[in-house]
Motif scaffolding. Sequence first.
Motif, PDB file in Angstrom:
ATOM      1  N   LEU A   1      55.424 -32.951 -49.297  1.00  0.00           N
ATOM      2  CA  LEU A   1      55.968 -32.805 -47.952  1.00  0.00           C
ATOM      3  C   LEU A   1      57.493 -32.747 -48.068  1.00  0.00           C
ATOM      4  CD1 LEU A   1      55.803 -32.788 -44.852  1.00  0.00           C
ATOM      5  CD2 LEU A   1      55.774 -35.302 -44.920  1.00  0.00           C
ATOM      6  N   SER A   2      58.076 -31.703 -47.468  1.00  0.00           N
ATOM      7  CA  SER A   2      59.536 -31.533 -47.548  1.00  0.00           C
ATOM      8  C   SER A   2      60.063 -31.199 -46.162  1.00  0.00           C
ATOM      9  CB  SER A   2      59.884 -30.416 -48.536  1.00  0.00           C
ATOM     10  OG  SER A   2      61.281 -30.274 -48.635  1.00  0.00           O
ATOM     11  N   VAL A   3      61.111 -31.935 -45.717  1.00  0.00           N
ATOM     12  CA  VAL A   3      61.690 -31.696 -44.393  1.00  0.00           C
ATOM     13  C   VAL A   3      63.205 -31.525 -44.546  1.00  0.00           C
ATOM     14  CG1 VAL A   3      59.910 -32.894 -43.102  1.00  0.00           C
ATOM     15  CG2 VAL A   3      61.876 -34.170 -43.957  1.00  0.00           C
ATOM     16  N   PRO A   4      63.791 -30.599 -43.789  1.00  0.00           N
ATOM     17  CA  PRO A   4      65.245 -30.393 -43.875  1.00  0.00           C
ATOM     18  C   PRO A   4      66.018 -31.415 -43.036  1.00  0.00           C
ATOM     19  CG  PRO A   4      64.318 -28.825 -42.345  1.00  0.00           C
ATOM     20  CD  PRO A   4      63.147 -29.600 -42.890  1.00  0.00           C
ATOM     21  N   VAL A   5      67.222 -31.716 -43.467  1.00  0.00           N
ATOM     22  CA  VAL A   5      68.149 -32.553 -42.691  1.00  0.00           C
ATOM     23  C   VAL A   5      69.181 -31.599 -42.101  1.00  0.00           C
ATOM     24  CG1 VAL A   5      69.829 -34.426 -42.773  1.00  0.00           C
ATOM     25  CG2 VAL A   5      67.780 -34.518 -44.226  1.00  0.00           C
ATOM     26  N   LEU A   6      69.080 -31.380 -40.780  1.00  0.00           N
ATOM     27  CA  LEU A   6      69.903 -30.370 -40.118  1.00  0.00           C
ATOM     28  C   LEU A   6      70.847 -31.006 -39.108  1.00  0.00           C
ATOM     29  CD1 LEU A   6      67.053 -27.788 -39.351  1.00  0.00           C
ATOM     30  CD2 LEU A   6      68.738 -27.654 -41.196  1.00  0.00           C
ATOM     31  N   HIS A   7      72.027 -30.382 -38.965  1.00  0.00           N
ATOM     32  CA  HIS A   7      72.948 -30.739 -37.887  1.00  0.00           C
ATOM     33  C   HIS A   7      73.526 -29.455 -37.340  1.00  0.00           C
ATOM     34  CE1 HIS A   7      76.675 -32.103 -35.905  1.00  0.00           C
ATOM     35  NE2 HIS A   7      75.963 -33.186 -35.651  1.00  0.00           N
ATOM     36  N   ASN A   8      73.173 -29.160 -36.085  1.00  0.00           N
ATOM     37  CA  ASN A   8      73.584 -27.895 -35.465  1.00  0.00           C
ATOM     38  C   ASN A   8      73.188 -26.702 -36.334  1.00  0.00           C
ATOM     39  OD1 ASN A   8      74.695 -29.238 -33.259  1.00  0.00           O
ATOM     40  ND2 ASN A   8      76.741 -29.330 -34.200  1.00  0.00           N
ATOM     41  N   ASN A   9      71.956 -26.736 -36.806  1.00  0.00           N
ATOM     42  CA  ASN A   9      71.393 -25.672 -37.646  1.00  0.00           C
ATOM     43  C   ASN A   9      72.103 -25.509 -38.982  1.00  0.00           C
ATOM     44  OD1 ASN A   9      69.255 -24.890 -35.977  1.00  0.00           O
ATOM     45  ND2 ASN A   9      70.603 -23.561 -34.757  1.00  0.00           N
TER      46      ASN A   9
ATOM     47  N   GLU B   1      43.845 -39.186 -50.819  1.00  0.00           N
ATOM     48  CA  GLU B   1      43.495 -37.904 -51.427  1.00  0.00           C
ATOM     49  C   GLU B   1      43.535 -36.743 -50.440  1.00  0.00           C
ATOM     50  OE1 GLU B   1      38.666 -38.526 -50.879  1.00  0.00           O
ATOM     51  OE2 GLU B   1      39.580 -38.577 -52.883  1.00  0.00           O
ATOM     52  N   HIS B   2      43.635 -37.053 -49.135  1.00  0.00           N
ATOM     53  CA  HIS B   2      43.658 -35.979 -48.139  1.00  0.00           C
ATOM     54  C   HIS B   2      45.047 -35.373 -47.962  1.00  0.00           C
ATOM     55  CE1 HIS B   2      39.561 -36.966 -47.116  1.00  0.00           C
ATOM     56  NE2 HIS B   2      39.896 -38.237 -46.891  1.00  0.00           N
ATOM     57  N   GLY B   3      46.010 -35.979 -48.571  1.00  0.00           N
ATOM     58  CA  GLY B   3      47.374 -35.434 -48.498  1.00  0.00           C
ATOM     59  C   GLY B   3      48.118 -35.889 -47.255  1.00  0.00           C
ATOM     60  N   PHE B   4      49.271 -35.261 -47.020  1.00  0.00           N
ATOM     61  CA  PHE B   4      50.112 -35.619 -45.886  1.00  0.00           C
ATOM     62  C   PHE B   4      49.532 -35.026 -44.614  1.00  0.00           C
ATOM     63  CE2 PHE B   4      53.083 -35.802 -49.480  1.00  0.00           C
ATOM     64  CZ  PHE B   4      53.551 -37.101 -49.334  1.00  0.00           C
ATOM     65  N   LYS B   5      49.606 -35.789 -43.512  1.00  0.00           N
ATOM     66  CA  LYS B   5      49.066 -35.366 -42.229  1.00  0.00           C
ATOM     67  C   LYS B   5      50.222 -34.956 -41.302  1.00  0.00           C
ATOM     68  CE  LYS B   5      47.204 -39.340 -41.895  1.00  0.00           C
ATOM     69  NZ  LYS B   5      46.482 -40.537 -41.418  1.00  0.00           N
ATOM     70  N   ALA B   6      49.863 -34.425 -40.145  1.00  0.00           N
ATOM     71  CA  ALA B   6      50.873 -34.012 -39.165  1.00  0.00           C
ATOM     72  C   ALA B   6      51.726 -35.190 -38.739  1.00  0.00           C
ATOM     73  CB  ALA B   6      50.189 -33.368 -37.958  1.00  0.00           C
ATOM     74  N   GLU B   7      51.061 -36.382 -38.617  1.00  0.00           N
ATOM     75  CA  GLU B   7      51.815 -37.576 -38.236  1.00  0.00           C
ATOM     76  C   GLU B   7      52.867 -37.926 -39.286  1.00  0.00           C
ATOM     77  OE1 GLU B   7      48.592 -37.377 -38.430  1.00  0.00           O
ATOM     78  OE2 GLU B   7      47.843 -37.544 -36.369  1.00  0.00           O
ATOM     79  N   ASP B   8      52.507 -37.712 -40.565  1.00  0.00           N
ATOM     80  CA  ASP B   8      53.478 -37.978 -41.636  1.00  0.00           C
ATOM     81  C   ASP B   8      54.681 -37.037 -41.524  1.00  0.00           C
ATOM     82  OD1 ASP B   8      51.790 -39.919 -42.718  1.00  0.00           O
ATOM     83  OD2 ASP B   8      50.720 -38.423 -43.919  1.00  0.00           O
ATOM     84  N   GLU B   9      54.370 -35.792 -41.211  1.00  0.00           N
ATOM     85  CA  GLU B   9      55.462 -34.823 -41.058  1.00  0.00           C
ATOM     86  C   GLU B   9      56.365 -35.212 -39.892  1.00  0.00           C
ATOM     87  OE1 GLU B   9      55.914 -30.106 -39.909  1.00  0.00           O
ATOM     88  OE2 GLU B   9      54.225 -30.733 -41.197  1.00  0.00           O
TER      89      GLU B   9
END
Length: 548
Positions: free
Chosen positions: A114-122, A136-144
């Motif tokens: 799971l990878s999320v960007p750190v953005l400020h004003n794009n 084993e089910h991996g990352f869920k939407a809640e994790d994201e």
Amino acid sequence: MSDLKVFSPQSLQLLCELALEVVRAETVDEVFQLAARCGGRLLQADYTAVFRFSPVGSPQLVSWHNNRNNDSVEWLADLAVLRQELGHLRPFCLNQPDMATSLFTTHPEIHSLLSVPVLHNNELLAEICLVNAPNEHGFKAEDEQVANILAAYVAEALRKVQLIAEFEGREAELAQRNKELAALNQAAMAIAGELTLDKVLQQIVDNLRDLIGAQYAALGVPGPDGYLETFVYSGIPTELARKIGTLPRGHGLLGVILREKRPIRIPRISKDPRAYGFPPHHPPMESFLGVPIIAGSEVLGNLYLTEKIGADEFSASDQELVELLAAHAAIAIQNARLYEQVGRLAVIEERARIGMDLHDGIIQSIYAVGLTLESTRLALPPGSEEADKLLGAAIEALNDTIRDIRNFILDLRPRRFKGDLQEGLARLVREFQANTMIPVTLDVPPDVVANLPTPVVRAIFLTTQEALANIARHARATAVTLTARRVQEMIELVITDDGIGFDPEKQHQSVGHGLSNMRARAEELHGRFELVSALGQGTTVRLFFPTH
């Protein structure tokens, strides 16, 4: 907050606590370290990595968190390659072990990412990557969603740290500016407190060098010909200055400032096509800042600085400070000139008054006594040869006294010199002959005294004035010769009389003959002074001045 209803109160409390830790961080490195640790704790991932992005260059791994303490994390840097391929401005979730395995060559078992960007004003500031969810089910939407909330706090924390750094930087700049302005104020007060022009000029360059932090500083004053007639420096040892010899006249960059009347600031003198070069023995100089000293439309002088200490070149702030000091310097120079002018006028008035008193009072009284003695001499009875002889000697003594007083009046009389050396010397000779009745042979060809620097012209005039006054007072001469000629790159001035002469060995201080003034003028202009005299054989004064 309805979207967070799937989280337990404990999870929400942990999210808030960890987010607060992040925003309380005081440095960028601390923000990244907390981001990795908090991401690992919130989502219980095996590995958490934080990558920092810059406008140019590849992402840089700046922090990580490892829930498997025994595993190596060097392979985490390979995640940057993956994120470059997939794009950075949107979250990315991967729960396909086969695909993940094909992306890396050396790594532990990977089943989710799971990878999320750190953005400020794009603007992409960083990226938070989590590897291997706790199930084993991996990352869920809640994790994201949790990861995105953490990334938002990280972005605000980074912005806060940036604002604090900018504020502290501006605060430091303000403190430095206040310090510089205080130093400028002290320099201005020191300059304003001095009224002697030579001391004012030296005070300006000394304070300027300390204020800006330069290795060398100088001040040049232009003459009527547009070239520098006075050059005061600071930072160059006296012995080295003697080796350099000739002072700048205003060529190259110095001349540009004289002509254009505007500042020049360059990092490398040697790279500027306007540079004139340096004479032998001159210290190397590269960074340069020059600012004119202007009062109204008149250029009173130019300030020069070279070799900024602690930096490759002078800054715009340095230039602004020099321009402020130049304004104070203009006032100080004008004040010093007015003070000297008032002093000269006072001396001239006093000399004129003394001369008038001597002429109208003492000389007339002595002359009246002489006439009385002449009448007494004529009234003597025959056979009074001894008395007649004594009266004749007394009358001659009175005439000598009158002649001496007239010579002193000649020396006291102010002479205006307008810059024309040929005319000035001719006037000095006419006045000398009228008051002393001593003939003078003047041999000064016009081409010899043409195009001489203003300081040299003035020195020749003043030296001639001093020498003729000395001859009138002391020499008892019957003839004087004054000649000038060019000798290589020098002009030679020779003043000879056939008077009684003197022993130079017994005139150690040269007091009463004005010789010390002549010697000082010659040495000040890097010239030479020579004296030849002997009892009963007259005196010859020979001076050499540079012609450029």
